[in-house]
Design a protein around this motif. Structure first.
Motif, short mmCIF file in Angstrom:
data_model
loop_
_atom_site.label_atom_id
_atom_site.label_comp_id
_atom_site.label_asym_id
_atom_site.label_seq_id
_atom_site.Cartn_x
_atom_site.Cartn_y
_atom_site.Cartn_z
N MET A 1 0.85 -1.19 0.00
CA MET A 1 0.00 0.00 0.00
C MET A 1 0.88 1.24 0.00
O MET A 1 1.78 1.37 0.84
N SER A 2 0.65 2.14 -0.91
CA SER A 2 1.44 3.36 -1.02
C SER A 2 1.03 4.35 0.07
O SER A 2 -0.12 4.40 0.50
N ALA A 3 2.02 5.17 0.47
CA ALA A 3 1.72 6.25 1.40
C ALA A 3 0.93 7.33 0.68
O ALA A 3 1.09 7.52 -0.54
N PRO A 4 0.05 8.03 1.38
CA PRO A 4 -0.71 9.09 0.72
C PRO A 4 0.19 10.24 0.30
O PRO A 4 1.17 10.54 0.97
N THR A 5 -0.14 10.86 -0.81
CA THR A 5 0.49 12.10 -1.23
C THR A 5 -0.50 13.23 -0.98
O THR A 5 -1.69 13.11 -1.31
N ILE A 6 -0.02 14.31 -0.36
CA ILE A 6 -0.90 15.39 0.08
C ILE A 6 -0.36 16.70 -0.45
O ILE A 6 0.84 16.99 -0.32
N GLU A 7 -1.22 17.52 -1.03
CA GLU A 7 -0.80 18.82 -1.54
C GLU A 7 -1.77 19.90 -1.10
O GLU A 7 -2.97 19.66 -0.93
N VAL A 8 -1.20 21.09 -0.91
CA VAL A 8 -2.02 22.27 -0.61
C VAL A 8 -2.59 22.79 -1.92
O VAL A 8 -1.87 22.89 -2.92
N VAL A 9 -3.88 23.10 -1.93
CA VAL A 9 -4.55 23.51 -3.16
C VAL A 9 -5.33 24.80 -2.95
O VAL A 9 -5.59 25.22 -1.82
N GLY A 10 -5.72 25.40 -4.09
CA GLY A 10 -6.54 26.60 -4.09
C GLY A 10 -7.84 26.37 -4.84
O GLY A 10 -8.26 25.22 -5.04
N PRO A 11 -8.50 27.44 -5.29
CA PRO A 11 -9.81 27.33 -5.94
C PRO A 11 -9.83 26.41 -7.16
O PRO A 11 -10.88 25.86 -7.50
N GLU A 12 -8.68 26.24 -7.81
CA GLU A 12 -8.64 25.38 -9.00
C GLU A 12 -8.98 23.92 -8.67
O GLU A 12 -9.35 23.15 -9.57
N ALA A 13 -8.88 23.55 -7.39
CA ALA A 13 -9.14 22.17 -6.98
C ALA A 13 -10.53 22.01 -6.36
O ALA A 13 -10.80 20.98 -5.74
N ALA A 14 -11.41 22.98 -6.57
CA ALA A 14 -12.73 22.94 -5.95
C ALA A 14 -13.49 21.67 -6.33
O ALA A 14 -14.19 21.07 -5.50
N GLY A 15 -13.39 21.24 -7.58
CA GLY A 15 -14.11 20.06 -8.03
C GLY A 15 -13.64 18.81 -7.31
O GLY A 15 -14.46 17.97 -6.89
N ALA A 16 -12.33 18.67 -7.13
CA ALA A 16 -11.79 17.50 -6.43
C ALA A 16 -12.21 17.50 -4.96
O ALA A 16 -12.59 16.45 -4.40
N VAL A 17 -12.13 18.66 -4.32
CA VAL A 17 -12.54 18.74 -2.92
C VAL A 17 -14.01 18.40 -2.77
O VAL A 17 -14.42 17.65 -1.87
N LEU A 18 -14.84 18.93 -3.66
CA LEU A 18 -16.27 18.65 -3.59
C LEU A 18 -16.55 17.16 -3.77
O LEU A 18 -17.41 16.59 -3.08
N GLU A 19 -15.81 16.53 -4.65
CA GLU A 19 -15.99 15.09 -4.86
C GLU A 19 -15.72 14.31 -3.56
O GLU A 19 -16.48 13.39 -3.21
N VAL A 20 -14.68 14.69 -2.86
CA VAL A 20 -14.38 14.02 -1.58
C VAL A 20 -15.45 14.32 -0.55
O VAL A 20 -15.91 13.42 0.17
N VAL A 21 -15.86 15.58 -0.45
CA VAL A 21 -16.88 15.96 0.55
C VAL A 21 -18.16 15.17 0.33
O VAL A 21 -18.74 14.62 1.28
N ARG A 22 -18.60 15.07 -0.90
CA ARG A 22 -19.84 14.34 -1.18
C ARG A 22 -19.68 12.86 -0.87
O ARG A 22 -20.58 12.24 -0.28
N ALA A 23 -18.56 12.28 -1.25
CA ALA A 23 -18.35 10.86 -0.98
C ALA A 23 -18.25 10.58 0.51
O ALA A 23 -18.79 9.59 1.01
N ALA A 24 -17.58 11.48 1.24
CA ALA A 24 -17.37 11.26 2.68
C ALA A 24 -18.64 11.46 3.48
O ALA A 24 -18.99 10.62 4.33
N PHE A 25 -19.35 12.55 3.24
CA PHE A 25 -20.49 12.88 4.09
C PHE A 25 -21.75 12.10 3.69
O PHE A 25 -22.60 11.83 4.54
N ALA A 26 -21.87 11.73 2.43
CA ALA A 26 -23.03 10.93 2.02
C ALA A 26 -22.96 9.53 2.59
O ALA A 26 -23.98 8.85 2.74
N ASP A 27 -21.76 9.09 2.95
CA ASP A 27 -21.57 7.74 3.47
C ASP A 27 -21.81 7.65 4.98
O ASP A 27 -21.75 6.57 5.56
N ARG A 28 -22.10 8.79 5.62
CA ARG A 28 -22.31 8.80 7.06
C ARG A 28 -23.79 8.61 7.40
O ARG A 28 -24.67 8.85 6.58
N ALA A 29 -24.05 8.17 8.62
CA ALA A 29 -25.43 7.98 9.06
C ALA A 29 -26.15 9.32 9.08
O ALA A 29 -25.54 10.36 9.36
N PRO A 30 -27.46 9.34 8.79
CA PRO A 30 -28.23 10.59 8.82
C PRO A 30 -28.20 11.24 10.21
O PRO A 30 -28.22 10.54 11.23
#
Length: 318
Positions: A1-30
């Motif tokens: 298993m590879s170690a995670p790679t992490i980068e600081v991002v700005g507004p250009e990464a809004a789509g990627a951040v939103l994709e994670v937010v939706r995947a993470a929070f939709a998977d939680r209990a109501p």
């Protein structure tokens, strides 16, 4: 298993951040009331990123996690918001790595005035609050259904010489008090004992401080009515149980305790340990001498260090 790679991002990464937010929070209990994270859009995420910053984590090229950094108007407090992992990334070490990088990014945000990080956890999710406590956060407020948790931000300092290491220890000696536990880690020869010597000199304790290789712990009484210094070498200990056998509790309340090689063992000696990690520029090269520059990370955990002017922190300059 590879170690995670992490980068600081700005507004250009809004789509990627939103994709994670939706995947993470939709998977939680109501929740009741429901989380507002799922109401985020690419535009709202971009606006948050434009006003602060964000981090995105990948594992093997796949999106794994994200967090938004939102500084308050005075710049001293940074909120970690929308922290989440994709379901596939859980259990792979991404969360801890993302928090650590987010804390350092928060310390560098704007003009570097930030002193503390704050997160909000839902009361209905005690396991989430427990995770944040494991990362050095402590409860600082409660407004149902939210629990506020905060911690001081870590600092990375360049320490070019042994004299600089002793000077750093002198700065820390000015703010520590009886009951504090300092957990030192670093390779052989990194400078852990040099640091402790500088601390002992500044605290004005009795006895020469040497590497406690053959005596696992030593008590150095104060010569000036201040706290004693307890110096512990955990290198040869087999685990936390053997550390408990040293019966250090009898000294902790009236001493500053320094534990070399203590990371992963000594944190439970205090609610708010100060972790000090020393890294050599050339790593473990046995040919390197004492002039090999070091980087020191000060990682202040728990309530004790909020507002304390540790070296390198904005509070130290006020």
């Amino acid at each position: 298993m590879s170690a995670p790679t992490i980068e600081v991002v700005g507004p250009e990464a809004a789509g990627a951040v939103l994709e994670v937010v939706r995947a993470a929070f939709a998977d939680r209990a109501p929740l009741d009331p429901p989380t507002d994270a799922l109401a985020e859009t690419e535009e709202t995420i971009a606006a948050r990123l434009a006003g602060g910053a964000g981090l995105v984590a990948h594992v093997d090229g796949e999106l794994a996690g994200a967090v938004l950094l939102d500084a308050e108007a005075d710049g001293r407090t940074v909120h970690l918001r929308r922290f989440g992992l994709t379901p596939a990334a859980r259990g792979r070490g991404v969360a801890v790595a993302l928090v650590r990088e987010a804390l350092h990014a928060a310390a560098d945000l704007g003009d570097g005035r930030a002193e503390r990080a704050v997160v909000f956890s839902r009361e209905e999710l005690p396991h989430t609050a427990r995770f944040w406590r494991q990362q050095g956060f402590a409860e600082t407020g409660r407004t149902p259904p939210y629990v506020e948790l905060a911690r001081a931000l870590p600092r990375r300092l360049d320490v070019p010489t042994p004299d600089d290491m002793r000077a750093l220890a002198t700065g820390i000696a000015a703010v520590v008090e009886a009951g504090d536990v300092l957990v030192l880690s670093g390779d052989l020869g990194a400078g852990k004992t040099t640091f402790t010597q500088g601390l002992g000199a500044a605290l004005q304790v009795r006895g020469g401080i040497t590497s406690p290789t053959f005596v696992i712990s030593r008590v150095h009484p104060s010569l000036v009515g201040g706290p004693d210094l307890v110096h512990v070498d955990a290198y040869r200990l087999g685990g936390a149980a053997e550390l408990d056998d040293l019966d250090l509790d009898t000294d902790l309340d009236r001493a500053v305790t320094v534990v070399e090689w203590g990371e992963g063992l000594a944190e439970d000696l205090a609610e708010s340990p100060l972790e000090i990690r020393i890294t050599r520029a050339v790593g473990t090269d046995p040919e390197a001498d004492d002039t090999d520059p070091r980087t020191v990370e000060l990682d202040p955990l728990g309530l004790r260090w909020l507002g304390v002017p540790l070296p390198g922190s904005p509070a130290a300059g006020r």
